[in-house]
Design a protein around this motif. Structure first.
Motif, short mmCIF file in Angstrom:
data_model
loop_
_atom_site.label_atom_id
_atom_site.label_comp_id
_atom_site.label_asym_id
_atom_site.label_seq_id
_atom_site.Cartn_x
_atom_site.Cartn_y
_atom_site.Cartn_z
N ASN A 263 10.05 -2.87 1.26
CA ASN A 263 8.72 -2.34 1.00
C ASN A 263 8.82 -0.92 0.45
OD1 ASN A 263 7.32 -4.58 1.85
ND2 ASN A 263 7.02 -3.82 3.93
N ILE A 264 7.91 -0.61 -0.46
CA ILE A 264 7.85 0.75 -0.99
C ILE A 264 7.32 1.70 0.07
CG2 ILE A 264 6.68 2.24 -2.66
CD1 ILE A 264 6.86 -0.07 -4.65
N GLN A 265 6.32 1.24 0.83
CA GLN A 265 5.79 2.08 1.89
C GLN A 265 6.90 2.38 2.89
OE1 GLN A 265 1.78 1.34 3.21
NE2 GLN A 265 2.40 1.60 5.33
N GLY A 266 7.09 3.65 3.18
CA GLY A 266 8.15 4.07 4.09
C GLY A 266 9.39 4.61 3.40
N LEU A 267 9.45 4.47 2.07
CA LEU A 267 10.62 4.97 1.33
C LEU A 267 10.66 6.49 1.30
CD1 LEU A 267 10.98 2.81 -1.93
CD2 LEU A 267 12.33 2.71 0.16
N GLU A 268 11.85 7.02 1.41
CA GLU A 268 12.07 8.45 1.22
C GLU A 268 12.25 8.65 -0.29
OE1 GLU A 268 14.33 11.19 4.14
OE2 GLU A 268 15.79 10.52 2.66
N ILE A 269 11.23 9.21 -0.94
CA ILE A 269 11.27 9.34 -2.40
C ILE A 269 11.63 10.76 -2.86
CG2 ILE A 269 9.67 7.42 -2.76
CD1 ILE A 269 7.54 9.58 -3.47
N SER B 89 0.15 -1.95 0.60
CA SER B 89 1.22 -1.75 1.58
C SER B 89 2.29 -2.83 1.57
CB SER B 89 0.64 -1.61 2.98
OG SER B 89 -0.03 -2.80 3.34
N ASN B 90 2.05 -3.94 0.88
CA ASN B 90 3.03 -5.02 0.81
C ASN B 90 3.90 -4.97 -0.44
OD1 ASN B 90 2.22 -6.24 3.26
ND2 ASN B 90 0.45 -7.11 2.21
N LYS B 91 3.67 -3.97 -1.27
CA LYS B 91 4.39 -3.88 -2.55
C LYS B 91 5.89 -3.65 -2.29
CE LYS B 91 3.97 -2.03 -7.09
NZ LYS B 91 2.99 -1.67 -8.05
N LYS B 92 6.70 -4.37 -3.04
CA LYS B 92 8.16 -4.29 -2.90
C LYS B 92 8.76 -3.36 -3.95
CE LYS B 92 8.14 -7.45 0.30
NZ LYS B 92 8.22 -7.05 1.67
N ASP B 93 9.97 -2.95 -3.70
CA ASP B 93 10.72 -2.06 -4.59
C ASP B 93 11.40 -2.88 -5.69
OD1 ASP B 93 11.84 0.29 -5.55
OD2 ASP B 93 13.36 0.43 -3.98
#
Length: 137
Positions: A73-79, A57-61
């Motif tokens: 953060n990647i978590q929460g991104l609209e992909i 959950s801490n992974k960055k874009d």
């Protein structure tokens, strides 16, 4: 007679509204590796998907081509963005791959009620890759 017609019209309109809002793609899905979970939702007439859970959950874009976005953060991104419904498929959208930082044209096709084929491609659909997501119950 007039009362019967009003009742029938009301029932018909209610059924039409229910049928239009019953989009089987809506809900939560997991990618094949189990590393990410995506929630697909509707905004207006278009369909979108947000990466609501990832293993790290801490992974960055970090691979984003826009340097200013690399610290998010990647978590929460609209992909998943801008899909329109066409039969059992959802077309003309895009998918963002945070692992590569690239955005691809995309088409999604329901396979029954619990499987969703995601095809990301460049140019034409023949030049792409498909993976199958499973519905989370």
């Amino acid at each position: 007679m007039k009362r019967l017609m009003i009742t029938l019209c009301s029932m018909f309109i209610g059924l039409m509204v229910f049928a239009q809002s019953n989009d089987s793609i809506l809900g939560k899905w997991q990618n094949p590796s189990g590393e990410g979970r995506i929630e697909i939702y509707k905004k207006g007439e278009k369909f979108y998907g947000k990466l609501y859970w990832i293993k790290d959950s801490n992974k960055k874009d970090a691979k984003n081509p826009n340097e200013a976005l690399r610290s998010r953060n990647i978590q929460g991104l609209e992909i998943l963005t801008n899909f329109t419904k066409s039969g059992s498929s959802y077309v003309d959208g895009q998918i963002y791959d945070p692992k590569s930082g690239k955005t691809y044209s995309c088409k999604m096709t329901l396979k029954g009620t619990d499987a969703l084929d995601i095809r990301g491609y460049v140019g034409v659909s023949l030049l792409g890759r498909t993976e199958t997501w499973k519905r989370i119950k």
